[in-house]
Design a protein around this motif. Structure first.
Motif, PDB file in Angstrom:
ATOM      1  N   SER A 157     -16.690  -1.046  -7.792  1.00 41.44           N
ATOM      2  CA  SER A 157     -16.889   0.398  -7.640  1.00 41.44           C
ATOM      3  C   SER A 157     -15.707   1.089  -6.967  1.00 41.44           C
ATOM      4  N   VAL A 158     -14.675   0.338  -6.618  1.00 42.08           N
ATOM      5  CA  VAL A 158     -13.529   0.913  -5.937  1.00 42.08           C
ATOM      6  C   VAL A 158     -12.448   1.279  -6.941  1.00 42.08           C
ATOM      7  N   ASN A 159     -11.884   2.474  -6.778  1.00 38.90           N
ATOM      8  CA  ASN A 159     -10.846   2.950  -7.683  1.00 38.90           C
ATOM      9  C   ASN A 159      -9.480   2.576  -7.110  1.00 38.90           C
ATOM     10  N   TYR A 160      -8.968   1.430  -7.512  1.00 39.62           N
ATOM     11  CA  TYR A 160      -7.708   0.929  -6.958  1.00 39.62           C
ATOM     12  C   TYR A 160      -6.545   1.851  -7.303  1.00 39.62           C
ATOM     13  N   GLN A 161      -6.484   2.334  -8.536  1.00 41.56           N
ATOM     14  CA  GLN A 161      -5.374   3.190  -8.945  1.00 41.56           C
ATOM     15  C   GLN A 161      -5.366   4.502  -8.157  1.00 41.56           C
ATOM     16  N   ALA A 162      -6.543   5.070  -7.932  1.00 43.43           N
ATOM     17  CA  ALA A 162      -6.623   6.311  -7.163  1.00 43.43           C
ATOM     18  C   ALA A 162      -6.174   6.092  -5.722  1.00 43.43           C
ATOM     19  N   ARG A 167      -2.089   6.250  -1.170  1.00 43.51           N
ATOM     20  CA  ARG A 167      -1.191   5.510  -0.289  1.00 43.51           C
ATOM     21  C   ARG A 167       0.264   5.886  -0.533  1.00 43.51           C
ATOM     22  N   GLU A 168       0.684   5.990  -1.782  1.00 45.75           N
ATOM     23  CA  GLU A 168       2.061   6.361  -2.110  1.00 45.75           C
ATOM     24  C   GLU A 168       2.381   7.781  -1.646  1.00 45.75           C
ATOM     25  N   TYR A 169       1.403   8.685  -1.750  1.00 40.51           N
ATOM     26  CA  TYR A 169       1.606  10.064  -1.303  1.00 40.51           C
ATOM     27  C   TYR A 169       1.827  10.116   0.208  1.00 40.51           C
ATOM     28  N   ARG A 202     -13.895   5.366   2.339  1.00 43.27           N
ATOM     29  CA  ARG A 202     -14.582   4.088   2.088  1.00 43.27           C
ATOM     30  C   ARG A 202     -13.716   3.140   1.256  1.00 43.27           C
ATOM     31  N   ASP A 203     -13.174   3.651   0.144  1.00 45.39           N
ATOM     32  CA  ASP A 203     -12.406   2.805  -0.771  1.00 45.39           C
ATOM     33  C   ASP A 203     -11.062   2.398  -0.174  1.00 45.39           C
ATOM     34  N   PHE A 204     -10.418   3.319   0.528  1.00 41.33           N
ATOM     35  CA  PHE A 204      -9.120   3.019   1.137  1.00 41.33           C
ATOM     36  C   PHE A 204      -9.270   1.886   2.154  1.00 41.33           C
ATOM     37  N   ARG A 205     -10.310   1.948   2.965  1.00 41.67           N
ATOM     38  CA  ARG A 205     -10.541   0.907   3.960  1.00 41.67           C
ATOM     39  C   ARG A 205     -10.854  -0.432   3.304  1.00 41.67           C
ATOM     40  N   ALA A 206     -11.629  -0.410   2.223  1.00 41.85           N
ATOM     41  CA  ALA A 206     -11.975  -1.653   1.527  1.00 41.85           C
ATOM     42  C   ALA A 206     -10.732  -2.348   0.986  1.00 41.85           C
ATOM     43  N   LEU A 207      -9.761  -1.561   0.520  1.00 40.95           N
ATOM     44  CA  LEU A 207      -8.580  -2.144  -0.113  1.00 40.95           C
ATOM     45  C   LEU A 207      -7.448  -2.437   0.858  1.00 40.95           C
ATOM     46  N   TYR A 208      -7.285  -1.595   1.886  1.00 42.97           N
ATOM     47  CA  TYR A 208      -6.121  -1.713   2.767  1.00 42.97           C
ATOM     48  C   TYR A 208      -6.467  -2.050   4.215  1.00 42.97           C
ATOM     49  N   ARG A 214      -5.881   6.334  10.023  1.00 39.24           N
ATOM     50  CA  ARG A 214      -5.201   5.283  10.780  1.00 39.24           C
ATOM     51  C   ARG A 214      -3.948   4.798  10.052  1.00 39.24           C
ATOM     52  N   TYR A 215      -3.968   4.843   8.730  1.00 43.18           N
ATOM     53  CA  TYR A 215      -2.768   4.470   7.971  1.00 43.18           C
ATOM     54  C   TYR A 215      -1.648   5.474   8.237  1.00 43.18           C
ATOM     55  N   VAL A 216      -1.994   6.758   8.293  1.00 42.49           N
ATOM     56  CA  VAL A 216      -1.012   7.798   8.630  1.00 42.49           C
ATOM     57  C   VAL A 216      -0.429   7.541  10.019  1.00 42.49           C
ATOM     58  N   ILE A 217      -1.306   7.244  10.979  1.00 47.03           N
ATOM     59  CA  ILE A 217      -0.841   6.958  12.346  1.00 47.03           C
ATOM     60  C   ILE A 217       0.087   5.752  12.355  1.00 47.03           C
ATOM     61  N   LEU A 218      -0.272   4.717  11.606  1.00 51.42           N
ATOM     62  CA  LEU A 218       0.584   3.529  11.550  1.00 51.42           C
ATOM     63  C   LEU A 218       1.963   3.862  11.001  1.00 51.42           C
ATOM     64  N   LYS A 219       2.016   4.638   9.921  1.00 49.60           N
ATOM     65  CA  LYS A 219       3.311   4.995   9.335  1.00 49.60           C
ATOM     66  C   LYS A 219       4.140   5.804  10.328  1.00 49.60           C
TER      67      LYS A 219
END
Length: 278
Positions: A157-162, A167-169, A202-208, A214-219
């Motif tokens: 149910s997770v949209n990996y491409q989306a 993430r790239e943005y 939900r999906d971002f956390r499942a994949l990354y 938190r990903y923004v903070i890490l970058k």
């Protein structure tokens, strides 16, 4: 436990690899948004992880999963030493293509495959890893981790491409902007992903292994590390990386790396030089 007395040495190249030696308490409790792969080389490396105190002896490998709280300390009165590399879960996900990020609950392994991979990634500190060399070792790490755990199932149910577009943005926004990065919102990410903003987290956390925020903070923190190592004043670093002030940078930096920006600046030396930690 007493504060540490120790040193940290960075390896050559852009990849974050380092060698460290500490006695006493090395790191306060903190969370990375990356995998940490570490090879213990001397003493007893001890750390609290997933509710237990773990120990790694020389020749054993420590594997810390993204967003798992942990600390670091000597397990005996003698110093401990290790070599480590941080591995972005994005690189692991590029191998898994939509499966859950795998993890080892114990955080420590003697498995010969992991020992071989860690040795190859951490053996030579006087030269940068070649791109293809590193990519193949990350591939081996991801597959080995997946084979040795039972939680890495594919999310139907997770949209990996989306999520990859999201993430790239984020990467582009923070990397390209030389001044204070613009604020990023879920509505903005939903437009980029063509996906429900409530499903993105939900999906971002499942994949990354972490949320978009938190990903923004890490970058931003990774960018801050680079600027600190260049000798920029911490006030300027905070502004350039999107933090409201120096105390805001300090709080997030310590939460993510277990030490402060000031200590990080004191630890950073040209390759081959040692510095004492705090």
């Amino acid at each position: 436990m007493r504060k540490n007395q120790g040193w940290v040495k960075r390896a050559a190249g852009e990849t974050e690899r380092f060698e460290a030696c500490f006695s006493g308490l090395a790191y306060a409790p903190h969370r990375h948004d990356t995998y940490t792969l570490a090879l213990t080389t001397a003493g007893v490396q001890s750390f609290h992880y997933r509710g237990q105190l773990r120990h790694s002896l020389p020749g054993e490998v420590v594997i810390l999963h993204p967003d798992e709280l942990h600390d670091g300390q000597a397990g005996t009165d003698s110093p401990f030493a290790y070599r480590a590399i941080t591995i972005n879960p994005v690189e692991v996900q590029q191998v898994l293509q939509g499966a859950s990020l795998p993890f080892l609950p114990s955080g420590v392994t003697k498995d010969p495959q992991f020992v071989r991979i860690a040795g190859a990634l951490l053996a030579e500190f006087d030269r940068p890893l070649e791109t293809l060399e590193q990519q193949e070792l990350i591939y081996s790490f991801a597959r080995c981790l997946q084979q040795n755990t039972n939680n890495s199932s594919r999310h139907t149910s997770v949209n990996y491409q989306a999520m990859n577009r999201v993430r790239e943005y984020i990467d582009d926004i923070i990397t390209i902007n030389s001044d204070m990065p613009a604020e990023i919102t879920l509505d903005e990410l939903a437009l980029i992903a063509q996906y429900s903003k409530w499903q993105i987290t939900r999906d971002f956390r499942a994949l990354y292994g972490t949320t978009p925020y938190r990903y923004v903070i890490l970058k931003r923190l990774q960018k801050a590390k680079t600027l600190i190592e260049r000798g920029l004043p911490l006030v300027q670093v905070a502004y350039s990386c999107g933090f409201t002030d120096q105390s805001h940078l300090h709080r997030h930096f310590k939460q993510c790396f277990g030490t402060t920006p000031k200590v990080w600046a004191s630890l950073h030396q040209p390759p081959g030089q040692f510095s004492k930690g705090e």
